[in-house]
Design a protein around this motif. Structure first.
Motif, short mmCIF file in Angstrom:
data_model
loop_
_atom_site.label_atom_id
_atom_site.label_comp_id
_atom_site.label_asym_id
_atom_site.label_seq_id
_atom_site.Cartn_x
_atom_site.Cartn_y
_atom_site.Cartn_z
N VAL A 277 36.24 -113.51 -23.60
CA VAL A 277 34.96 -112.64 -22.82
C VAL A 277 33.87 -113.70 -22.77
CG1 VAL A 277 33.25 -111.05 -23.62
CG2 VAL A 277 35.92 -110.48 -23.76
N LEU A 278 33.47 -114.54 -23.54
CA LEU A 278 32.44 -115.31 -23.61
C LEU A 278 32.15 -116.47 -22.68
CD1 LEU A 278 31.25 -115.08 -27.46
CD2 LEU A 278 30.60 -113.41 -25.56
N GLN A 279 32.60 -116.10 -21.44
CA GLN A 279 32.33 -116.96 -20.45
C GLN A 279 31.05 -116.92 -19.70
OE1 GLN A 279 35.98 -117.88 -18.26
NE2 GLN A 279 36.99 -116.10 -19.33
N PRO A 280 30.69 -118.11 -18.96
CA PRO A 280 29.41 -117.84 -18.34
C PRO A 280 29.50 -117.15 -17.20
CG PRO A 280 30.03 -119.89 -18.42
CD PRO A 280 30.77 -119.46 -19.26
N GLY A 281 28.42 -116.38 -16.34
CA GLY A 281 28.76 -115.53 -15.28
C GLY A 281 29.10 -116.29 -13.92
N SER A 282 29.08 -117.55 -14.05
CA SER A 282 29.47 -118.56 -12.90
C SER A 282 30.99 -118.69 -12.70
CB SER A 282 29.03 -120.08 -13.15
OG SER A 282 29.47 -120.65 -14.45
N ARG A 283 31.71 -118.22 -13.98
CA ARG A 283 32.90 -118.33 -13.96
C ARG A 283 33.93 -117.06 -13.42
NH1 ARG A 283 35.71 -122.66 -16.44
NH2 ARG A 283 37.48 -121.32 -16.58
N GLN A 284 32.81 -115.99 -12.89
CA GLN A 284 33.46 -114.81 -12.55
C GLN A 284 34.30 -115.01 -11.03
OE1 GLN A 284 30.35 -111.27 -12.86
NE2 GLN A 284 29.30 -113.17 -12.51
N LEU A 285 35.63 -114.32 -11.43
CA LEU A 285 36.48 -114.32 -10.11
C LEU A 285 36.07 -113.35 -9.27
CD1 LEU A 285 39.95 -114.23 -11.55
CD2 LEU A 285 38.78 -116.17 -10.65
N ALA A 286 35.42 -112.24 -9.66
CA ALA A 286 34.92 -111.06 -8.78
C ALA A 286 33.93 -110.21 -9.47
CB ALA A 286 36.13 -110.25 -8.33
N ALA A 287 33.16 -109.59 -8.82
CA ALA A 287 32.29 -108.71 -9.34
C ALA A 287 31.79 -107.45 -8.34
CB ALA A 287 30.87 -109.16 -9.76
N GLY A 288 31.64 -106.32 -8.94
CA GLY A 288 31.17 -105.29 -8.01
C GLY A 288 30.35 -104.32 -8.73
N TYR A 289 30.02 -103.06 -7.93
CA TYR A 289 29.41 -102.09 -8.45
C TYR A 289 29.63 -100.92 -7.50
CZ TYR A 289 25.19 -102.84 -5.23
OH TYR A 289 24.57 -102.99 -4.20
N VAL A 290 29.47 -99.83 -7.88
CA VAL A 290 29.80 -98.45 -7.31
C VAL A 290 28.45 -97.47 -7.64
CG1 VAL A 290 31.09 -96.47 -6.75
CG2 VAL A 290 32.16 -98.38 -7.84
N VAL A 291 27.75 -97.35 -6.18
CA VAL A 291 26.54 -96.36 -6.71
C VAL A 291 27.14 -94.94 -6.26
CG1 VAL A 291 24.22 -95.98 -6.10
CG2 VAL A 291 25.22 -98.09 -5.69
N TYR A 292 26.81 -94.07 -7.19
CA TYR A 292 27.10 -92.54 -7.09
C TYR A 292 25.88 -91.89 -6.55
CZ TYR A 292 31.06 -94.09 -9.89
OH TYR A 292 31.95 -94.76 -10.29
N GLY A 293 25.53 -91.99 -5.07
CA GLY A 293 23.96 -91.73 -4.68
C GLY A 293 24.45 -90.62 -3.52
N SER A 294 23.79 -90.56 -2.36
CA SER A 294 23.80 -89.45 -1.69
C SER A 294 24.97 -89.63 -0.89
CB SER A 294 22.45 -89.56 -0.42
OG SER A 294 22.48 -90.84 -0.31
N SER A 295 25.78 -90.99 -0.82
CA SER A 295 27.16 -91.06 -0.47
C SER A 295 27.76 -92.13 -1.82
CB SER A 295 27.50 -91.62 0.73
OG SER A 295 27.03 -92.95 0.92
N THR A 296 28.99 -92.26 -1.81
CA THR A 296 29.45 -93.35 -2.91
C THR A 296 29.73 -94.63 -2.13
OG1 THR A 296 30.37 -91.35 -4.24
CG2 THR A 296 31.19 -93.73 -4.66
N VAL A 297 29.05 -95.50 -2.60
CA VAL A 297 29.21 -97.07 -2.18
C VAL A 297 29.64 -98.00 -2.93
CG1 VAL A 297 27.79 -98.77 -1.12
CG2 VAL A 297 27.30 -96.37 -0.42
N LEU A 298 30.64 -98.51 -2.80
CA LEU A 298 31.21 -99.74 -3.44
C LEU A 298 30.83 -101.03 -2.86
CD1 LEU A 298 34.73 -99.77 -5.15
CD2 LEU A 298 33.95 -101.90 -4.22
N VAL A 299 30.49 -102.01 -3.57
CA VAL A 299 30.22 -103.15 -3.07
C VAL A 299 30.63 -104.30 -4.09
CG1 VAL A 299 28.14 -105.04 -3.00
CG2 VAL A 299 27.56 -102.62 -2.67
N TYR A 300 31.68 -105.38 -3.54
CA TYR A 300 32.06 -106.29 -4.31
C TYR A 300 32.07 -107.68 -3.58
CZ TYR A 300 36.64 -107.20 -1.57
OH TYR A 300 37.34 -107.79 -0.68
N THR A 301 32.28 -108.63 -4.20
CA THR A 301 32.34 -110.02 -3.95
C THR A 301 33.36 -110.74 -4.78
OG1 THR A 301 31.14 -112.11 -3.66
CG2 THR A 301 30.46 -110.92 -5.44
N THR A 302 34.28 -111.54 -4.11
CA THR A 302 35.28 -112.37 -4.78
C THR A 302 34.97 -113.89 -4.75
OG1 THR A 302 36.54 -112.78 -2.83
CG2 THR A 302 37.10 -110.86 -4.64
N GLY A 303 33.42 -113.94 -4.35
CA GLY A 303 32.79 -115.35 -3.99
C GLY A 303 33.06 -115.88 -2.51
#
Ligand code: AHM
Ligand code: MG
Length: 336
Positions: free
Chosen positions: A156-182
């Protein structure tokens, strides 16, 4: 509309499979993992959309590790993600804002390859007033091999630079998913009728002239001279001037920053001397995304993604957004 044209629409599953071909070592396992997260997002949004109709609003009579009252929806979203990921077969360790210690997922002979850290429902204090909330996730490859032995700490304790992917979902006026794999940042909108996330914006970039600052200014007394100098500058004629926006759901504030530019800040304050936001499942995934969109993310001095975490729930100050804005805040902070 492109998504109703059967010749042109691109679903998130198609997109993830295309992205996978850009990782020489990637296997189908990774897209299987990401599809666990998109499934969880669909299930969570279905309940968020019915908040007030089903018995899901309000406190759950329990506290999380940070001593914050858990909302029923926090508990629900956490369970949904846990279930969707643990059943994939390739996740070794899970870490959540809502759970004190990492969860080691039982897999045959330690065959799980991935670590997933998440904030199941960011901004949950806003649920009862119908403000946008969101889910944030961060994915790593394990650094140890075989069965997980130390409760998952090393993995678990790895620096963020080692992330393979990251994303978020906003449950707003529509549902939007944003992601990156670098390889850039990609935005999808949920079509509620088909239950598919459809590509809305590929390779999104943060606008450089956003002129928006976002911070809880009620804490300005304890920000220090540098941040207050930045706020004075932002309000001045010389700056343009800027406008102020603060939702109080980090996922929604950062999403606006990604789309419209400007800077979002949660500095250290008298109440939260180390900052309020959590490094591993709030700041790191957002930093990865924002950097991939051409922006910056720092703790005021150092790049967020270079920070070596010492515990799953550690906090950090966060300055994130367009390059020029984040650089200006840091310069003014350095002057004192
Ligand atoms: P949460 O993860 O418990 O919802 O808390 C984090 C939230 C962020 O979404 C938001 O940026 C921040 O807390 C708002 O804090 P404040 O009310 O101090 O401005
Ligand atoms: Mg949160």
């Amino acid at each position: 509309m492109r998504y109703t044209d059967p010749e042109k629409f691109i679903t998130i599953q198609q997109h993830i499979i295309e992205q996978q071909t850009k990782h020489p070592t990637a296997s189908g396992e990774f897209s299987w993992l990401l599809s666990g997260l998109t499934l969880a997002a669909c299930l969570i949004q279905a309940i968020v959309r019915r908040a007030g109709l089903v018995d899901i609003l309000g406190g759950a009579d329990s506290e999380n590790v940070h001593g914050e009252l858990q909302q029923k929806l926090d508990v629900y979203a956490n369970k949904v993600i846990e279930r969707c990921l643990a059943s994939r077969g390739n996740v070794a360790v899970l870490g959540s804002e809502e759970i004190p210690e990492p969860i080691v997922v039982p897999t045959p002979e330690g065959s799980g390859r991935y670590v997933v850290l998440f904030d199941p429902l960011d901004g949950s204090g806003n649920i009862d007033v119908n403000v946008a909330v969101g889910t944030i996730f961060s994915i790593y490859e394990r650094v140890t091999h075989g069965p997980v032995t130390d409760g998952g700490r090393k993995d678990v304790l790895q620096p963020g630079s080692r992330q393979l992917a990251a994303g978020y979902v906003v449950y707003g006026s529509s549902t939007v998913l944003v992601y990156t794999t670098g390889h850039g940042v990609h935005l999808f909108t949920l079509d509620p009728a088909s239950g598919s996330f459809m590509l809305a914006n590929e390779h999104a970039r943060i606008p450089e002239n956003g002129k928006i600052y976002s911070v809880n200014e009620a804490n300005a007394d304890s920000f220090g001279a540098g941040i207050n100098a930045y706020l004075d500058w932002a309000k001045s004629k010389a700056a343009g001037p800027y406008t102020s926006r603060y939702i109080g759901s980090m996922v929604a504030d950062v999403h606006r920053t990604l789309v419209k530019g400007g800077v979002f800040m949660y500095p250290a304050t008298a109440k939260s001397p180390k900052g309020k936001l959590r490094l591993m499942y709030e700041a790191n995934p957002m930093a990865f995304i924002v950097e991939q969109a051409g922006g910056l993310a720092t703790d005021g001095k150092n790049r967020i993604l270079d920070k070596q975490p010492t515990e799953l729930h550690e906090r950090t100050p966060l300055f994130i957004g367009a390059k020029d804005d984040v650089t200006r805040v840091m310069e003014l902070m350095a002057r004192g």
